[in-house]
Every structure is written in C-alpha cells, then in structure tokens.
Design a protein around this motif. Structure first.
Motif, PDB file in Angstrom:
ATOM      1  N   ARG A 166       0.820  -1.205   0.000  1.00  0.00           N
ATOM      2  CA  ARG A 166       0.000   0.000   0.000  1.00  0.00           C
ATOM      3  C   ARG A 166       0.859   1.264   0.000  1.00  0.00           C
ATOM      4  O   ARG A 166       0.606   2.220  -0.745  1.00  0.00           O
ATOM      5  CB  ARG A 166      -0.942  -0.023   1.200  1.00  0.00           C
ATOM      6  CG  ARG A 166      -1.918  -1.192   1.157  1.00  0.00           C
ATOM      7  CD  ARG A 166      -2.581  -1.466   2.501  1.00  0.00           C
ATOM      8  NE  ARG A 166      -3.416  -0.353   2.925  1.00  0.00           N
ATOM      9  CZ  ARG A 166      -4.051  -0.335   4.114  1.00  0.00           C
ATOM     10  NH1 ARG A 166      -3.941  -1.362   4.943  1.00  0.00           N
ATOM     11  NH2 ARG A 166      -4.799   0.697   4.429  1.00  0.00           N
ATOM     12  N   ARG A 167       1.884   1.269   0.816  1.00  0.00           N
ATOM     13  CA  ARG A 167       2.751   2.448   0.909  1.00  0.00           C
ATOM     14  C   ARG A 167       3.642   2.583  -0.323  1.00  0.00           C
ATOM     15  O   ARG A 167       3.915   3.705  -0.781  1.00  0.00           O
ATOM     16  CB  ARG A 167       3.584   2.377   2.190  1.00  0.00           C
ATOM     17  CG  ARG A 167       2.753   2.517   3.454  1.00  0.00           C
ATOM     18  CD  ARG A 167       3.577   2.329   4.710  1.00  0.00           C
ATOM     19  NE  ARG A 167       4.526   3.437   4.900  1.00  0.00           N
ATOM     20  CZ  ARG A 167       5.385   3.484   5.925  1.00  0.00           C
ATOM     21  NH1 ARG A 167       5.413   2.496   6.817  1.00  0.00           N
ATOM     22  NH2 ARG A 167       6.209   4.507   6.047  1.00  0.00           N
ATOM     23  N   HIS A 168       4.090   1.459  -0.855  1.00  0.00           N
ATOM     24  CA  HIS A 168       4.933   1.524  -2.044  1.00  0.00           C
ATOM     25  C   HIS A 168       4.180   2.082  -3.249  1.00  0.00           C
ATOM     26  O   HIS A 168       4.721   2.901  -4.007  1.00  0.00           O
ATOM     27  CB  HIS A 168       5.488   0.132  -2.362  1.00  0.00           C
ATOM     28  CG  HIS A 168       6.825  -0.118  -1.728  1.00  0.00           C
ATOM     29  ND1 HIS A 168       7.507  -1.302  -1.860  1.00  0.00           N
ATOM     30  CD2 HIS A 168       7.621   0.691  -0.959  1.00  0.00           C
ATOM     31  CE1 HIS A 168       8.664  -1.214  -1.208  1.00  0.00           C
ATOM     32  NE2 HIS A 168       8.750  -0.026  -0.651  1.00  0.00           N
ATOM     33  N   PHE A 169       2.938   1.646  -3.438  1.00  0.00           N
ATOM     34  CA  PHE A 169       2.206   2.144  -4.599  1.00  0.00           C
ATOM     35  C   PHE A 169       1.742   3.588  -4.397  1.00  0.00           C
ATOM     36  O   PHE A 169       1.595   4.334  -5.375  1.00  0.00           O
ATOM     37  CB  PHE A 169       1.059   1.198  -4.956  1.00  0.00           C
ATOM     38  CG  PHE A 169       1.522   0.050  -5.806  1.00  0.00           C
ATOM     39  CD1 PHE A 169       1.487   0.124  -7.186  1.00  0.00           C
ATOM     40  CD2 PHE A 169       2.065  -1.082  -5.226  1.00  0.00           C
ATOM     41  CE1 PHE A 169       1.963  -0.901  -7.985  1.00  0.00           C
ATOM     42  CE2 PHE A 169       2.551  -2.121  -5.999  1.00  0.00           C
ATOM     43  CZ  PHE A 169       2.502  -2.043  -7.387  1.00  0.00           C
ATOM     44  N   LYS A 170       1.549   3.984  -3.165  1.00  0.00           N
ATOM     45  CA  LYS A 170       1.311   5.407  -2.925  1.00  0.00           C
ATOM     46  C   LYS A 170       2.558   6.201  -3.302  1.00  0.00           C
ATOM     47  O   LYS A 170       2.465   7.286  -3.892  1.00  0.00           O
ATOM     48  CB  LYS A 170       0.966   5.652  -1.457  1.00  0.00           C
ATOM     49  CG  LYS A 170       0.788   7.133  -1.130  1.00  0.00           C
ATOM     50  CD  LYS A 170       0.621   7.387   0.351  1.00  0.00           C
ATOM     51  CE  LYS A 170       0.515   8.880   0.645  1.00  0.00           C
ATOM     52  NZ  LYS A 170       0.414   9.164   2.092  1.00  0.00           N
ATOM     53  N   HIS A 171       3.720   5.654  -2.981  1.00  0.00           N
ATOM     54  CA  HIS A 171       4.989   6.340  -3.256  1.00  0.00           C
ATOM     55  C   HIS A 171       5.183   6.592  -4.743  1.00  0.00           C
ATOM     56  O   HIS A 171       5.751   7.629  -5.133  1.00  0.00           O
ATOM     57  CB  HIS A 171       6.142   5.499  -2.701  1.00  0.00           C
ATOM     58  CG  HIS A 171       7.496   6.037  -3.027  1.00  0.00           C
ATOM     59  ND1 HIS A 171       7.982   7.227  -2.508  1.00  0.00           N
ATOM     60  CD2 HIS A 171       8.489   5.558  -3.847  1.00  0.00           C
ATOM     61  CE1 HIS A 171       9.192   7.457  -2.974  1.00  0.00           C
ATOM     62  NE2 HIS A 171       9.525   6.471  -3.794  1.00  0.00           N
ATOM     63  N   TYR A 182      -4.096   5.212   2.635  1.00  0.00           N
ATOM     64  CA  TYR A 182      -3.063   5.740   1.755  1.00  0.00           C
ATOM     65  C   TYR A 182      -3.582   6.046   0.345  1.00  0.00           C
ATOM     66  O   TYR A 182      -2.812   6.478  -0.519  1.00  0.00           O
ATOM     67  CB  TYR A 182      -1.911   4.727   1.611  1.00  0.00           C
ATOM     68  CG  TYR A 182      -1.319   4.261   2.920  1.00  0.00           C
ATOM     69  CD1 TYR A 182      -0.449   5.073   3.639  1.00  0.00           C
ATOM     70  CD2 TYR A 182      -1.627   3.004   3.435  1.00  0.00           C
ATOM     71  CE1 TYR A 182       0.100   4.644   4.836  1.00  0.00           C
ATOM     72  CE2 TYR A 182      -1.081   2.565   4.631  1.00  0.00           C
ATOM     73  CZ  TYR A 182      -0.220   3.395   5.333  1.00  0.00           C
ATOM     74  OH  TYR A 182       0.324   2.962   6.526  1.00  0.00           O
ATOM     75  N   GLY A 183      -4.842   5.802   0.104  1.00  0.00           N
ATOM     76  CA  GLY A 183      -5.386   5.895  -1.238  1.00  0.00           C
ATOM     77  C   GLY A 183      -5.840   7.283  -1.639  1.00  0.00           C
ATOM     78  O   GLY A 183      -5.647   8.268  -0.930  1.00  0.00           O
ATOM     79  N   CYS A 184      -6.474   7.336  -2.812  1.00  0.00           N
ATOM     80  CA  CYS A 184      -6.986   8.589  -3.366  1.00  0.00           C
ATOM     81  C   CYS A 184      -8.478   8.686  -3.051  1.00  0.00           C
ATOM     82  O   CYS A 184      -9.276   7.883  -3.542  1.00  0.00           O
ATOM     83  CB  CYS A 184      -6.751   8.618  -4.875  1.00  0.00           C
ATOM     84  SG  CYS A 184      -7.521  10.026  -5.696  1.00  0.00           S
TER      85      CYS A 184
END
Length: 242
Positions: A166-171, A182-184
C-alpha cells in the motif's frame, strides 16, 4: 462462519482469509471478538498458531501452524525471506508494464489527534516487484477528468513490512483502489458512487509458497479471487457502471 481451508495436514493449515476479518485479536481493535485464530480454533477443535499476518482489509492466503515448533520454523522462513508471496491489486492510473519499487519504509507515528508522520531513523529496506496484468479506462468521472484509469497489477514483495504494498504504490503515485489510509479519496468516492458503496481495499494475497517444516517439501498454495474483486474486474472489462 467457517473459513475456506486451502490446505491442511498434521502440522499446518492454510486458509483463504476473507476481507474484513482480523488475523488475531488486538489491542487496536479491543471491541472485535471475531478473528481467524478464534474461528479456526473452533472449526478444527484445536489451537492454531499465527505465523504471519495480512491486513484486516486484505483477502487471501494465510498459513497457521498447528504446533509450536512448526510455528517457529515457519516464522523463521518469513524472517529469512525464503517464502514466495504474490498479490493482486487494483491501483489508480496506468502503471508501467513492470517495475521494482525500492523504497525504505519507516515506522509511522499513529497518535490519535496528530497528523501521521515518519519516525526518523526507523527506516528499513523494502523492495516490491510488480507486473501490470491489465489496464482500464472507464466512463467514470473523477476530479477534473471525464474518465478514470485503473490497472490490475501482480506484486511480489521481498519483505513483509507493515502496509508495504500500500505504501509503495502510494509512493509511485498509483495508490490502491479502496485504500482509505493511503489511497486517493477522489477515486474511492467515484467508485462508490458509480459501482458500489461497499468498495473495500482491492488487495488479495493470491499465492504463498514455503518449505514444509517437517517433510521439507516446497508447497505453493493459491487462493481464488474473492467475489467482490472479481465483480469489479468484470465491470472494468465490460465498462458497466452506473
């Protein structure tokens, strides 16, 4: 409700954890009595030992030991990164065909009433490999755009850091759909308005491989995609939205 057992023998059991169910009771959710451990204790009539965890909202393959020494051996494999983990996720935007996210993750301050921030000096190595399986452009307006772009990705994290995928794809600016942390929020709300108010985190642990602690055979266990995620993918492929 009984859990879907994917594999069981004298030493361990592998289940398909449904989204929304805790792995075990925790002080962070003191009011919750339902969890995988408690369900399996009743379902199997014996004690089970947690070996690893999945986020509450994440569905998919979860292994539990039936003996204390087996739990230690399996836990060691997760610590040594000798397990194989593959996840499916639906993310915002059109991702590259494949890639590696190499981004150390720090602990986050979680005090109530304060903005979340990184705790300096707590960073740990975190690497995730991904491959794009499908890309979609659908007639759902979001923010200032008339259409929404989404991608289905396969992810293999090398570690198992808290919220790593989750944090990596937000990054990389492709947060997971349905991620309220962490999403949009614009994409999440648009999909709730045009698809389902029950939208949840679109993350599924599809496969887990490990070495059996007793017979030393390599085991690979897969979990079928849950109905809600399959239904969303069907809607994305057929462009059927409200």
């Amino acid at each position: 409700m009984s859990l879907d057992i994917l594999h069981i023998d004298d030493d361990l059991v592998v289940v398909n954890k449904p989204s929304g169910l805790l792995v075990h009771r925790t002080d962070l959710a003191k009011h919750e009595q339902d969890a995988v451990v408690q369900r399996l204790n009743e379902q199997l009539g014996r004690w089970v030992y947690p070996v690893h965890r999945l986020d509450r909202a994440t569905s998919g393959v979860l292994v539990m030991a039936l003996k204390d020494d087996v739990a230690r051996h399996l836990g060691g494999q997760f610590m040594e990164r000798s397990t194989g983990k593959n996840y499916l996720a639906i993310v915002r935007g059109h991702t590259a065909s494949d890639g590696v996210i190499d981004y150390p993750l720090a602990k986050l301050n979680e005090e109530k009433g304060r903005a979340r921030f990184k705790i300096e000096g707590t960073e740990k190595e975190a690497i995730s490999h991904f491959q794009t399986l499908e890309s979609f452009q659908i007639p759902v307006p979001v923010s200032r755009y008339e259409q929404m772009r989404l991608s289905l990705v396969s992810v293999e994290p090398e570690q198992g850091r808290t919220h790593q995928i989750r944090r990596h794809f937000k990054h990389i600016f492709h947060p997971l759909l349905g991620d309220t942390r962490y999403g949009c929020r614009h994409h999440n709300q648009a999909m709730r308005d045009h698809w389902s108010q029950d939208l949840r985190l679109m993350l599924h642990a599809e496969q887990l491989s490990f070495t059996h602690p007793v017979n030393q055979q390599r085991i690979a266990v897969s979990a079928p995609m849950p109905d809600d995620m399959s239904a969303l993918l069907d809607s994305l492929r057929t462009q059927t939205f409200n």
